[in-house]
Design an enzyme around this catalytic site. Structure first.
Site, PDB file in Angstrom:
ATOM      1  N   HIS A  83       0.822  -1.202   0.000  1.00 38.93           N
ATOM      2  CA  HIS A  83       0.000   0.000   0.000  1.00 38.93           C
ATOM      3  C   HIS A  83       0.859   1.256   0.000  1.00 38.93           C
ATOM      4  O   HIS A  83       1.974   1.266   0.534  1.00 38.93           O
ATOM      5  CB  HIS A  83      -0.921   0.018   1.211  1.00 38.93           C
ATOM      6  CG  HIS A  83      -1.953  -1.057   1.181  1.00 38.93           C
ATOM      7  ND1 HIS A  83      -2.950  -1.144   2.116  1.00 38.93           N
ATOM      8  CD2 HIS A  83      -2.163  -2.091   0.320  1.00 38.93           C
ATOM      9  CE1 HIS A  83      -3.727  -2.180   1.847  1.00 38.93           C
ATOM     10  NE2 HIS A  83      -3.259  -2.781   0.759  1.00 38.93           N
ATOM     11  N   GLU A  85       0.569   3.974   1.722  1.00 38.20           N
ATOM     12  CA  GLU A  85       0.890   4.417   3.078  1.00 38.20           C
ATOM     13  C   GLU A  85       2.053   3.610   3.646  1.00 38.20           C
ATOM     14  O   GLU A  85       2.979   4.175   4.237  1.00 38.20           O
ATOM     15  CB  GLU A  85      -0.335   4.261   3.998  1.00 38.20           C
ATOM     16  CG  GLU A  85      -1.544   5.052   3.587  1.00 38.20           C
ATOM     17  CD  GLU A  85      -2.497   4.294   2.667  1.00 38.20           C
ATOM     18  OE1 GLU A  85      -3.686   4.638   2.648  1.00 38.20           O
ATOM     19  OE2 GLU A  85      -2.055   3.355   1.954  1.00 38.20           O
ATOM     20  N   CYS A 111      -6.565   1.137   5.245  1.00 36.29           N
ATOM     21  CA  CYS A 111      -7.043  -0.175   5.679  1.00 36.29           C
ATOM     22  C   CYS A 111      -6.650  -0.387   7.143  1.00 36.29           C
ATOM     23  O   CYS A 111      -5.921   0.420   7.728  1.00 36.29           O
ATOM     24  CB  CYS A 111      -6.453  -1.269   4.792  1.00 36.29           C
ATOM     25  SG  CYS A 111      -4.678  -1.562   5.079  1.00 36.29           S
ATOM     26  N   CYS A 114      -2.792  -0.489   7.654  1.00 37.09           N
ATOM     27  CA  CYS A 114      -2.216   0.859   7.517  1.00 37.09           C
ATOM     28  C   CYS A 114      -2.635   1.740   8.690  1.00 37.09           C
ATOM     29  O   CYS A 114      -1.837   2.554   9.166  1.00 37.09           O
ATOM     30  CB  CYS A 114      -2.636   1.487   6.195  1.00 37.09           C
ATOM     31  SG  CYS A 114      -1.802   0.758   4.761  1.00 37.09           S
TER      32      CYS A 114
END
Length: 162
Positions: A83, A85, A111, A114
Site C-alpha cells: 500500500h 501508506e 485499511c 495501515c
C-alpha cells in the site's frame, strides 16, 4: 476581466501531490499515492508498488489471494503490491524521517493494517479523498486514539474488484 487566482489550501495542495504521485503506481487495480507532511512541509511520499527487485502487477499480473471477511463474504485481494501508506512509512524509516505529529494524505481511508501503522508512527491527522468500503474499523481506531480524520468527499471510493 479575468477571475482572481485563488491559491489552493494546504490540504488541496498536498492531495494534488498525492494524486500525481499515484501515477507512478504499478498495480492497475488501484493507482494510489500517499503524502506525509508536517508544518506545511512535505516529508515523504510514495505509491502502490511491489517491493524493490520483485515483479510488479503491471509487468506480470496480479497475485490474488482470497480473503474471508467477518460477515462471511469472500473477496480477492492482490498481494503483490504494498500500500502507498506502507511504502511512505518505509521511505521515512529508510531515510530517518520522523513522522510524529504529521498529517497523512491518501486516496481513501487507510485499511486496518495501515491504520495500525499510522497510529504507531505518531501521525495525528489523516486527510482522505474518499472513504474505503471496509474502513469502518480504521475510522473507529482513529477515533479511539484521537487522530483527526477528514474527507474531501464522504462517498465510498470505487475501485476495480476481482
Amino acid at each position: 476581466m479575468s477571475e482572481k487566482y485563488v491559491r489552493p489550501t494546504w490540504d488541496e495542495y498536498f492531495m494534488e501531490v498525492a494524486r500525481t504521485i499515484a501515477k507512478r503506481a504499478t498495480c492497475d487495480r488501484w493507482r494510489s499515492g500517499c503524502v506525509i507532511a508536517k508544518n506545511n512541509r512535505l516529508l515523504v511520499t510514495w505509491y502502490v508498488w511491489s517491493p524493490p527487485w520483485l515483479p510488479h502487477c503491471d509487468e506480470v499480473g496480479h497475485q490474488f489471494k482470497q480473503v474471508t471477511h467477518e460477515d462471511g463474504t469472500v473477496t480477492n485481494h492482490c498481494m503483490r503490491t504494498v500500500h502507498a501508506e506502507q511504502n511512505a512509512f518505509a521511505q521515512a524509516a529508510r531515510f530517518g524521517i520522523a513522522l510524529d505529529g504529521a498529517t497523512l494524505y491518501c486516496k481513501m481511508t487507510p485499511c486496518r493494517t495501515c491504520a495500525m501503522l499510522v497510529i504507531s508512527a505518531g501521525i495525528t491527522r489523516i486527510v482522505c479523498e474518499k472513504k474505503y468500503h471496509a474502513g469502518a474499523e480504521s475510522e473507529e481506531m482513529f477515533k479511539q486514539v484521537g487522530i483527526q480524520l477528514d474527507y474531501f468527499d464522504d462517498t465510498v471510493e470505487e475501485y476495480i474488484k476481482q
